[in-house]
Design an enzyme around this catalytic site. Sequence first.
Site, PDB file in Angstrom:
ATOM      1  N   ARG A 103      51.026  39.592  36.624  1.00  0.00           N
ATOM      2  CA  ARG A 103      50.507  38.349  37.224  1.00  0.00           C
ATOM      3  C   ARG A 103      51.695  37.428  37.411  1.00  0.00           C
ATOM      4  O   ARG A 103      52.385  37.093  36.433  1.00  0.00           O
ATOM      5  CB  ARG A 103      49.452  37.700  36.319  1.00  0.00           C
ATOM      6  CG  ARG A 103      49.100  36.288  36.746  1.00  0.00           C
ATOM      7  CD  ARG A 103      47.871  35.737  36.081  1.00  0.00           C
ATOM      8  NE  ARG A 103      46.672  36.366  36.615  1.00  0.00           N
ATOM      9  CZ  ARG A 103      45.437  35.880  36.458  1.00  0.00           C
ATOM     10  NH1 ARG A 103      45.240  34.759  35.776  1.00  0.00           N
ATOM     11  NH2 ARG A 103      44.402  36.514  36.971  1.00  0.00           N
ATOM     12  N   HIS A 130      44.731  38.474  45.182  1.00  0.00           N
ATOM     13  CA  HIS A 130      44.113  38.809  43.892  1.00  0.00           C
ATOM     14  C   HIS A 130      43.218  40.037  44.116  1.00  0.00           C
ATOM     15  O   HIS A 130      41.996  39.955  43.998  1.00  0.00           O
ATOM     16  CB  HIS A 130      43.324  37.617  43.363  1.00  0.00           C
ATOM     17  CG  HIS A 130      43.002  37.697  41.897  1.00  0.00           C
ATOM     18  ND1 HIS A 130      43.473  38.708  41.074  1.00  0.00           N
ATOM     19  CD2 HIS A 130      42.243  36.883  41.108  1.00  0.00           C
ATOM     20  CE1 HIS A 130      43.014  38.512  39.845  1.00  0.00           C
ATOM     21  NE2 HIS A 130      42.276  37.423  39.834  1.00  0.00           N
ATOM     22  N   GLN A 133      40.499  41.227  41.546  1.00  0.00           N
ATOM     23  CA  GLN A 133      39.263  40.442  41.531  1.00  0.00           C
ATOM     24  C   GLN A 133      38.344  40.875  42.663  1.00  0.00           C
ATOM     25  O   GLN A 133      37.123  40.925  42.503  1.00  0.00           O
ATOM     26  CB  GLN A 133      39.588  38.947  41.657  1.00  0.00           C
ATOM     27  CG  GLN A 133      38.371  38.052  41.606  1.00  0.00           C
ATOM     28  CD  GLN A 133      37.692  38.055  40.238  1.00  0.00           C
ATOM     29  OE1 GLN A 133      38.349  37.876  39.227  1.00  0.00           O
ATOM     30  NE2 GLN A 133      36.378  38.240  40.211  1.00  0.00           N
ATOM     31  N   ASP A 221      36.305  29.104  45.072  1.00  0.00           N
ATOM     32  CA  ASP A 221      37.332  29.156  44.023  1.00  0.00           C
ATOM     33  C   ASP A 221      37.844  27.729  43.832  1.00  0.00           C
ATOM     34  O   ASP A 221      37.540  26.838  44.643  1.00  0.00           O
ATOM     35  CB  ASP A 221      38.456  30.114  44.479  1.00  0.00           C
ATOM     36  CG  ASP A 221      39.483  30.407  43.391  1.00  0.00           C
ATOM     37  OD1 ASP A 221      39.251  30.052  42.219  1.00  0.00           O
ATOM     38  OD2 ASP A 221      40.541  30.981  43.719  1.00  0.00           O
ATOM     39  N   CYS A 261      35.333  33.639  41.047  1.00  0.00           N
ATOM     40  CA  CYS A 261      36.163  34.502  40.193  1.00  0.00           C
ATOM     41  C   CYS A 261      36.366  33.911  38.803  1.00  0.00           C
ATOM     42  O   CYS A 261      36.694  34.647  37.874  1.00  0.00           O
ATOM     43  CB  CYS A 261      37.502  34.781  40.875  1.00  0.00           C
ATOM     44  SG  CYS A 261      38.523  33.318  41.117  1.00  0.00           S
ATOM     45  N   ARG A 289      35.168  43.016  36.107  1.00  0.00           N
ATOM     46  CA  ARG A 289      36.630  43.109  35.997  1.00  0.00           C
ATOM     47  C   ARG A 289      37.024  44.259  35.077  1.00  0.00           C
ATOM     48  O   ARG A 289      38.019  44.939  35.273  1.00  0.00           O
ATOM     49  CB  ARG A 289      37.225  41.783  35.492  1.00  0.00           C
ATOM     50  CG  ARG A 289      37.139  40.627  36.476  1.00  0.00           C
ATOM     51  CD  ARG A 289      37.928  40.902  37.758  1.00  0.00           C
ATOM     52  NE  ARG A 289      39.299  41.284  37.483  1.00  0.00           N
ATOM     53  CZ  ARG A 289      40.319  40.427  37.306  1.00  0.00           C
ATOM     54  NH1 ARG A 289      40.102  39.139  37.418  1.00  0.00           N
ATOM     55  NH2 ARG A 289      41.538  40.866  37.057  1.00  0.00           N
TER      56      ARG A 289
HETATM   57  N1  NVA Z   1      43.006  30.879  42.956  1.00  0.00           N
HETATM   58  C1  NVA Z   1      43.035  30.865  41.527  1.00  0.00           C
HETATM   59  C2  NVA Z   1      42.434  32.112  40.981  1.00  0.00           C
HETATM   60  C3  NVA Z   1      42.378  32.184  39.481  1.00  0.00           C
HETATM   61  C4  NVA Z   1      41.790  33.471  38.985  1.00  0.00           C
HETATM   62  C5  NVA Z   1      44.471  30.716  41.046  1.00  0.00           C
HETATM   63  O1  NVA Z   1      45.359  31.357  41.615  1.00  0.00           O
HETATM   64  O2  NVA Z   1      44.716  29.938  40.118  1.00  0.00           O
HETATM   65  N1   CP Z   2      39.333  35.642  37.626  1.00  0.00           N
HETATM   66  C1   CP Z   2      40.485  35.695  36.933  1.00  0.00           C
HETATM   67  O1   CP Z   2      41.481  36.313  37.361  1.00  0.00           O
HETATM   68  O2   CP Z   2      40.440  35.011  35.760  1.00  0.00           O
HETATM   69  P1   CP Z   2      41.648  34.750  34.753  1.00  0.00           P
HETATM   70  O3   CP Z   2      42.602  33.802  35.441  1.00  0.00           O
HETATM   71  O4   CP Z   2      41.018  34.156  33.539  1.00  0.00           O
HETATM   72  O5   CP Z   2      42.335  36.056  34.481  1.00  0.00           O
END
Ligand code: NVA
Ligand code: CP
Length: 304
Positions: A103, A130, A133, A221, A261, A289
């Site tokens: 990540r 992502h 997800q 989101d 998500c 997930r």
């Molecule tokens: N768009 C959000 C998704 C988190 C799972 C982010 O990147 O923070």
């Molecule tokens: N949906 C998702 O990726 O959640 P986290 O940021 O908690 O991993």
Amino acid sequence: MTRHFRNLADLGDAQGLLSILDEADRQKEQRGRISERPLAGKQIALVFEKASTRTRLSLEVAVNELGGSPVVITQAGSQMGRGEPISDTARVLGRMVHGITFRTHDQSRLEEMIRYVDVPVLNALTDQSHPMQLCADLQTTRRHFGTLSGLKFAWIGDGNNMANSWLEAVGILRGTLHLACPKGFEVKRDLVEAARAQGAEVVLHEDPFEAARGAHVLSTDVFTSMGQESETAARLQAFAGYQLNSAVLKQADPKAIVLHCLPAHRGEEISEEVIEGPQSLVWDEAEARLHTSKALLLWAFGLL
Ligand code: NVA
Ligand code: CP
């Protein structure tokens, strides 16, 4: 050849994506009853340069349940947080583990990790996408409706990493996606064109009511994604009117489902009554997930 999961396209065509969902369904149905340990002896590094609850939890449990050993490395708890380059971190990881989930910020950092290792690397979220997800969202949707065909998907809110992955998904599936993003926060034109070129119907709106009309799956989101915290106040203003609430949901098909998500900011991008309402499947989506992570790990190791 080493398999990497940068994006959904790495799974191949629609059949490749659907086979991940089939395996995820198998994993869900057999959970706790599977004695196979296909990842026995495999050390998997779960590397996080951003916070995570679901992704870390699902990957850690998935690796354990598949018989492998997860090793979690966070930015704050490692030398990455003190500026050690990805290229150095990658070469050390590559000597000790059999697979990596990552990540990170810009997608180029994922590419850099891939360049310096010869073990599978899986995208666990970048600023641009992502895809893990999306597999969970599609599994949840397919389990609910029994199919992904003939559904109208709607995206309300930021043209962010999740919106980009939805575009990628409908491109592969030749699906229909209506998006309503505020001015200045739209999805990138080239991604829209790429999905259309694959046969998807992508319709861009400014009005969330228009995007939601007749939709079967409504997704949203956070207004401010990880790494954009300095823009929080400006985004709150720009996104006024882009909340997924009962009024928006009323425009959708009466049997529509709501996905998010998570983490969610109730009262911002989604209202309390919608996220806690009967059409919300966010907890099934979060559970998915785990099952889809297992399927993706098996795919990455050539076991699917
Ligand atoms: N768009 C959000 C998704 C988190 C799972 C982010 O990147 O923070
Ligand atoms: N949906 C998702 O990726 O959640 P986290 O940021 O908690 O991993």
